[in-house]
Design an enzyme around this catalytic site. Structure first.
Site, PDB file in Angstrom:
ATOM      1  N   LYS A  58      16.939  34.403  47.343  1.00 52.65           N
ATOM      2  CA  LYS A  58      15.951  33.764  46.621  1.00 52.65           C
ATOM      3  C   LYS A  58      16.491  32.449  46.083  1.00 52.65           C
ATOM      4  O   LYS A  58      17.585  32.658  45.296  1.00 52.65           O
ATOM      5  CB  LYS A  58      15.256  34.705  45.784  1.00 52.65           C
ATOM      6  CG  LYS A  58      14.165  34.056  44.930  1.00 52.65           C
ATOM      7  CD  LYS A  58      12.851  34.474  45.647  1.00 52.65           C
ATOM      8  CE  LYS A  58      11.495  33.943  45.083  1.00 52.65           C
ATOM      9  NZ  LYS A  58      11.660  32.479  45.543  1.00 52.65           N
ATOM     10  N   LYS A  69      21.707  35.441  38.375  1.00 59.38           N
ATOM     11  CA  LYS A  69      20.353  35.302  37.592  1.00 59.38           C
ATOM     12  C   LYS A  69      19.589  36.709  38.189  1.00 59.38           C
ATOM     13  O   LYS A  69      19.061  37.486  37.287  1.00 59.38           O
ATOM     14  CB  LYS A  69      19.661  34.019  38.031  1.00 59.38           C
ATOM     15  CG  LYS A  69      18.803  33.776  36.788  1.00 59.38           C
ATOM     16  CD  LYS A  69      18.024  32.222  37.280  1.00 59.38           C
ATOM     17  CE  LYS A  69      19.045  31.087  37.305  1.00 59.38           C
ATOM     18  NZ  LYS A  69      18.202  29.744  37.576  1.00 59.38           N
ATOM     19  N   LYS A 117      20.019  28.727  47.516  1.00 62.04           N
ATOM     20  CA  LYS A 117      19.629  27.679  47.129  1.00 62.04           C
ATOM     21  C   LYS A 117      19.385  26.417  48.430  1.00 62.04           C
ATOM     22  O   LYS A 117      20.214  26.795  49.195  1.00 62.04           O
ATOM     23  CB  LYS A 117      20.460  26.914  46.018  1.00 62.04           C
ATOM     24  CG  LYS A 117      19.724  26.041  45.131  1.00 62.04           C
ATOM     25  CD  LYS A 117      19.048  26.727  44.125  1.00 62.04           C
ATOM     26  CE  LYS A 117      18.106  25.849  43.269  1.00 62.04           C
ATOM     27  NZ  LYS A 117      17.760  26.481  41.902  1.00 62.04           N
ATOM     28  N   ASN A 174       8.765  20.488  34.079  1.00 60.97           N
ATOM     29  CA  ASN A 174       8.429  21.705  33.946  1.00 60.97           C
ATOM     30  C   ASN A 174       9.004  22.715  32.945  1.00 60.97           C
ATOM     31  O   ASN A 174       8.445  22.883  32.004  1.00 60.97           O
ATOM     32  CB  ASN A 174       8.367  22.371  35.488  1.00 60.97           C
ATOM     33  CG  ASN A 174       7.928  23.885  35.392  1.00 60.97           C
ATOM     34  OD1 ASN A 174       8.568  24.700  35.004  1.00 60.97           O
ATOM     35  ND2 ASN A 174       7.008  23.977  35.974  1.00 60.97           N
ATOM     36  N   SER A 195       8.454  34.588  40.131  1.00 59.74           N
ATOM     37  CA  SER A 195       8.412  34.212  41.494  1.00 59.74           C
ATOM     38  C   SER A 195       8.526  35.670  42.199  1.00 59.74           C
ATOM     39  O   SER A 195       7.706  35.538  43.415  1.00 59.74           O
ATOM     40  CB  SER A 195       9.565  33.545  41.938  1.00 59.74           C
ATOM     41  OG  SER A 195       9.393  32.036  41.938  1.00 59.74           O
TER      42      SER A 195
HETATM   43  P1  NAD Z   1      11.545  18.453  36.688  1.00 64.01           P
HETATM   44  O1  NAD Z   1      11.661  17.590  37.752  1.00 64.01           O
HETATM   45  O2  NAD Z   1      10.085  19.099  36.573  1.00 64.01           O
HETATM   46  O3  NAD Z   1      11.836  17.863  35.239  1.00 64.01           O
HETATM   47  C1  NAD Z   1      13.133  17.412  35.028  1.00 64.01           C
HETATM   48  C2  NAD Z   1      13.041  16.650  33.525  1.00 64.01           C
HETATM   49  O4  NAD Z   1      14.385  16.031  33.264  1.00 64.01           O
HETATM   50  C3  NAD Z   1      12.289  15.452  33.778  1.00 64.01           C
HETATM   51  O5  NAD Z   1      11.605  15.340  32.624  1.00 64.01           O
HETATM   52  C4  NAD Z   1      13.159  14.213  33.933  1.00 64.01           C
HETATM   53  O6  NAD Z   1      12.820  12.941  33.256  1.00 64.01           O
HETATM   54  C5  NAD Z   1      14.225  14.839  32.942  1.00 64.01           C
HETATM   55  N1  NAD Z   1      15.540  13.930  32.975  1.00 64.01           N
HETATM   56  C6  NAD Z   1      16.154  14.024  34.187  1.00 64.01           C
HETATM   57  N2  NAD Z   1      17.294  13.383  34.197  1.00 64.01           N
HETATM   58  C7  NAD Z   1      17.649  13.338  32.676  1.00 64.01           C
HETATM   59  C8  NAD Z   1      18.430  12.634  31.658  1.00 64.01           C
HETATM   60  N3  NAD Z   1      19.554  12.266  32.366  1.00 64.01           N
HETATM   61  N4  NAD Z   1      18.344  12.872  30.721  1.00 64.01           N
HETATM   62  C9  NAD Z   1      17.120  13.474  30.024  1.00 64.01           C
HETATM   63  N5  NAD Z   1      16.055  13.822  30.802  1.00 64.01           N
HETATM   64  C10 NAD Z   1      16.390  13.622  32.066  1.00 64.01           C
HETATM   65  O7  NAD Z   1      12.658  19.724  36.819  1.00 64.01           O
HETATM   66  P2  NAD Z   1      12.481  21.225  36.294  1.00 64.01           P
HETATM   67  O8  NAD Z   1      11.765  22.028  37.053  1.00 64.01           O
HETATM   68  O9  NAD Z   1      12.071  21.074  34.756  1.00 64.01           O
HETATM   69  O10 NAD Z   1      14.019  21.470  36.130  1.00 64.01           O
HETATM   70  C11 NAD Z   1      14.990  21.342  35.265  1.00 64.01           C
HETATM   71  C12 NAD Z   1      16.250  22.203  35.140  1.00 64.01           C
HETATM   72  O11 NAD Z   1      15.687  23.624  35.002  1.00 64.01           O
HETATM   73  C13 NAD Z   1      17.003  22.120  36.494  1.00 64.01           C
HETATM   74  O12 NAD Z   1      18.310  22.220  36.100  1.00 64.01           O
HETATM   75  C14 NAD Z   1      16.385  23.293  37.313  1.00 64.01           C
HETATM   76  O13 NAD Z   1      17.440  23.814  38.173  1.00 64.01           O
HETATM   77  C15 NAD Z   1      16.396  24.228  36.179  1.00 64.01           C
HETATM   78  N6  NAD Z   1      15.323  25.323  36.468  1.00 64.01           N
HETATM   79  C16 NAD Z   1      14.035  25.253  36.831  1.00 64.01           C
HETATM   80  C17 NAD Z   1      13.427  26.056  37.034  1.00 64.01           C
HETATM   81  C18 NAD Z   1      11.831  25.974  37.404  1.00 64.01           C
HETATM   82  O14 NAD Z   1      10.932  27.096  37.630  1.00 64.01           O
HETATM   83  N7  NAD Z   1      11.222  24.694  37.495  1.00 64.01           N
HETATM   84  C19 NAD Z   1      13.715  27.616  37.045  1.00 64.01           C
HETATM   85  C20 NAD Z   1      15.167  27.576  36.627  1.00 64.01           C
HETATM   86  C21 NAD Z   1      16.005  26.678  36.465  1.00 64.01           C
END
Ligand code: NAD
Length: 428
Positions: free
Chosen positions: A82, A106, A118, A233, A362
């Site tokens: 996953k 995780k 991934k 997100n 998920s």
């Molecule tokens: P996303 O694309 O929805 O949001 C990313 C955010 O980070 C945006 O607001 C963007 O503008 C900001 N950003 C990017 N570069 C930046 C910087 N240098 N400084 C400050 N802000 C910055 O992505 P997401 O889904 O929220 O994922 C964010 C992190 O969480 C990633 O590491 C992802 O792997 C992790 N993650 C996400 C999920 C999920 O369900 N979406 C689950 C587990 C982990």
């Protein structure tokens, strides 16, 4: 760009740690604590499978561009693998390998029957049309049709992808197998079999694990201030759910900059502003601009990095003022910063625990697709919250037992589960 070249921008040269090395250095410490046998160590340190694909896509200008994509299956001993799919111009194989391994740990930490994987494509989705992204997503799915499958490997969204891309992936995969196959991917739109509660699930898990850690540290909600890096997100949902609980969010940031309000930011207004302004906070009047780097060392009680990897490093860890760091992003802290943070007495709820609410829901989506039965939102959140609090408690007790950080304790819990499974299944 010539039509026959593969679109592959080099990863930027920085002094940032390689995420695979960061992951391995924690894995090594935990393996030592557990006394992991050499055979299992060698199996777990290498990914089971790495696939590199080249996806030709007709761009809107009529030219064909070839994109490079990856899918790494780290381990499947606990179940089908996953893990999300990332669309970003800085995607590179070592990063995908680290993220795949983190998915194994995780899923093991929250005790759900999945292995880790991934994927990613080197592309800049912000400069591509919806049609180009759709053709690229369908091409990637076709190229990986023998890897993906509801009982083999189940993708999900990550940075740069969302329900829209998951819908295309599900549709393309369904065509290749000749039947509708919703369980091949999670994070789908609700109407295609997505789960209630999935969109906010990661942020909710960050909030739940933050409150669990605060309770252990004797921190009261009404006295606690927070800074959150990233307002996508994970960051925006974490902010919203913490704000609703009564925590004071003093700083938030996104790619456009960082924003500070000592009296607390009204997160409902910040989200409404972001939604009305192309997904960015730039120009938000409810806070003043601050230096983006300074957000990480701001005078707050809790720091939530929820954007990208390697933002807390040996260069800034010494200046962090927060007592508690809750990692919404994957790999936001480089391994070289760990000892500095530990010495300062800062508690860290690590990524593989704090952001596992996403993969947990998920998993619920996949279970519902397989059952052909939709759960209510209350069923989803109650079950996810229970899994998060149980996982936190298990990691916390492990940290006390071995006198180690929560991060290493989370690796110990995860590696122990996977190693025990190998022991029972045998068969090397
Ligand atoms: P996303 O694309 O929805 O949001 C990313 C955010 O980070 C945006 O607001 C963007 O503008 C900001 N950003 C990017 N570069 C930046 C910087 N240098 N400084 C400050 N802000 C910055 O992505 P997401 O889904 O929220 O994922 C964010 C992190 O969480 C990633 O590491 C992802 O792997 C992790 N993650 C996400 C999920 C999920 O369900 N979406 C689950 C587990 C982990």
């Amino acid at each position: 760009m010539a039509a026959h070249t593969v679109y592959k921008e080099p990863a930027p040269l920085t002094d940032r740690e390689n995420p695979l090395e960061s992951m391995m250095s924690r894995f090594n410490v935990a393996a030592d604590i557990l006394g992991l046998d050499e055979e299992t160590y060698n199996v777990l340190k290498a990914a089971d499978k790495q696939v590199i694909v080249h996806i030709p896509v007709t761009m809107d200008n009529g030219k064909v561009r070839v994109f490079e994509g990856y899918r790494v299956i780290h381990n499947t001993i606990l179940g089908p693998s996953k893990g999300g799919i990332r669309y970003d111009k800085n995607v590179y194989l070592d990063e995908v390998k680290a993220l795949a391994a983190w998915m194994t740990w995780k899923c093991a930490v929250v005790d759900i029957p999945y292995g880790g994987a991934k994927g990613g494509i080197i592309c800049d989705p912000t400069t591509m049309s919806a049609g180009e992204i759709e053709r690229m997503t369908r091409g990637y799915t076709l190229a990986l049709k023998d890897v993906f499958g509801p009982d083999r490997d189940i993708p999900a969204p990550d940075m740069g992808t969302g329900p829209r891309e998951m819908a295309w992936l599900m549709d393309e995969f369904s065509k290749t197998v000749g039947m509708t196959s919703p369980a091949v991917v999670t994070g789908k739109p609700l109407v295609l079999g997505g789960s209630l509660g999935r969109t906010e699930a990661t942020g909710r898990g960050v909030m739940v694990s933050c409150l669990a850690a605060m309770a252990k540290l004797g921190m009261e909600i009404e006295d606690t201030s927070v800074a959150i890096q990233g307002f996508g997100n994970v960051g925006s949902w974490t902010a919203k759910l913490m704000f609703d609980k009564g925590l004071k969010i003093k700083a938030v940031s996104d790619i456009s900059g960082a924003y500070w309000n000592a009296d607390g930011i009204n997160i409902d207004e910040a989200i409404a502003y972001k939604n009305a302004h192309g997904g960015r906070l730039e120009g938000f009047a409810g806070a003043v601009s601050m230096d983006a780097e300074e957000l990480l060392t701001a005078p707050v009680d809790v720091l939530v990095p929820a954007a990208i990897e390697n933002v807390i490093t040996e260069h800034n860890a010494g200046q962090i003022q927060a007592k508690l760091i809750v990692e919404g992003a994957n790999g936001p802290t480089s391994a070289s910063a760990d000892p500095i943070i530990y010495e300062k007495g800062i508690s860290v709820v690590p990524d593989i625990l704090a952001n596992s609410g996403g993969v947990t829901v998920s998993y619920f989506e996949w279970v519902q697709n397989k059952q052909g039965f939709k759960w209510t939102e209350q069923m989803v959140t109650e079950r996810a919250d229970r899994i998060m609090t149980d996982a936190f408690e298990k990691v916390y007790q492990t940290s006390l037992k071995y006198n180690i950080s929560l991060r290493i304790a989370a690796y110990v819990v995860a590696i122990d589960k996977v190693a025990q499974t190998y022991k029972f299944r045998g068969g090397f």
